[in-house]
Enzyme design. Sequence first.
Site, PDB file in Angstrom:
ATOM      1  CD  GLU A  18       6.927  -5.193   8.447  1.00  0.00           C
ATOM      2  OE1 GLU A  18       6.507  -6.346   8.208  1.00  0.00           O
ATOM      3  OE2 GLU A  18       7.705  -4.585   7.694  1.00  0.00           O
ATOM      4  CG  ASN A 153      11.941  -6.904   5.153  1.00  0.00           C
ATOM      5  OD1 ASN A 153      11.210  -7.200   6.097  1.00  0.00           O
ATOM      6  ND2 ASN A 153      12.329  -5.659   4.915  1.00  0.00           N
ATOM      7  CG  ASP A 205       8.695  -4.692   4.111  1.00  0.00           C
ATOM      8  OD1 ASP A 205       9.190  -5.604   4.778  1.00  0.00           O
ATOM      9  OD2 ASP A 205       8.352  -3.608   4.621  1.00  0.00           O
TER      10      ASP A 205
END
Length: 298
Positions: A18, A153, A205
Amino acid sequence: MQESGIEVAVALDMSLGESPVWSVERQTLYWTDINNGHVYAWRPQQGGAPTRIELDEKVGCVALDEAGLVVATASGILRLPASGEPEWLAANPEWKKERQAGQGNRFNDGRCDAAGRLWAGTIDADESNPSAALYCLDRGELTRRLTGIGISNGLAFSPDRRWLYHTDSLTRCILRYPFDVDSGTLGEGETWVDLETLGLPGVPDGAAVDSEGCYWSALYDGGRVVRFSPEGELVAEHPVPCPHPTMVAFGGADLRTLYITTATQHLDAGGKARWPLAGSLLQMKTGVTGLAEPGFRG
Ligand code: BGC
Ligand code: CA
């Protein structure tokens, strides 16, 4: 420059890669493996393996800082200087310390605005209830800015600094809020993109905005990265060789490499065999330039 296919930048077996972020100054890409508490640093021009910092808790996102990095972990926000001890900046109000372990909603996606504030949101512990929030850390003070969120997000800003983009992944919608960079205040949010209406799979995301003001979004469980115009129209789709891309960042000497982090956390053994690139850092060349990422000025 022509766009190219997606390929492996760094082969890894991350659980939840991430938060890629490129430092122009250091020509270094940073990213996290949230579930394993890892922060990676890699200089593509030098080649070789990335270096890795190992934290003792989950780490949702990483941002640039003059002294090194700032990270938002499960329990709070801390500065990781290039040398010396970590410095605590703020506790996570949704995290309860219980004896050795803690529990609650950990920090998730985040980034800095052009004035150097850190915006970071939390994620509901069960990834299903609207118990999480979006926070802003500005000159030592952490304030709650949006509530009623399931999974925070997709935080990003338009190049003209007029909009803050954000998604609660559970809603499959991306919202935009009028943003005043001088005061750091947000206006009334509006639905800007709805994956349902567009017939797109997965959930929105992490994201990055390019120099033309387009928003690149990784569709988790949608197996692609999509690009939306400033008006919220779908203008490009890039299939990714795994179902769970998590976030994108522009980097490289010309800011025309799109780095894509990926996850294996929702794949069983069969899924991992089918998608061998899941868990790696991926990259593709883009025909458009990214924006330099502002650092934290706390
Ligand atoms: C979270 C993951 C979640 C994913 C998709 C990520 O930002 O960290 O836990 O599964 O978004 O919603
Ligand atoms: Ca994310």
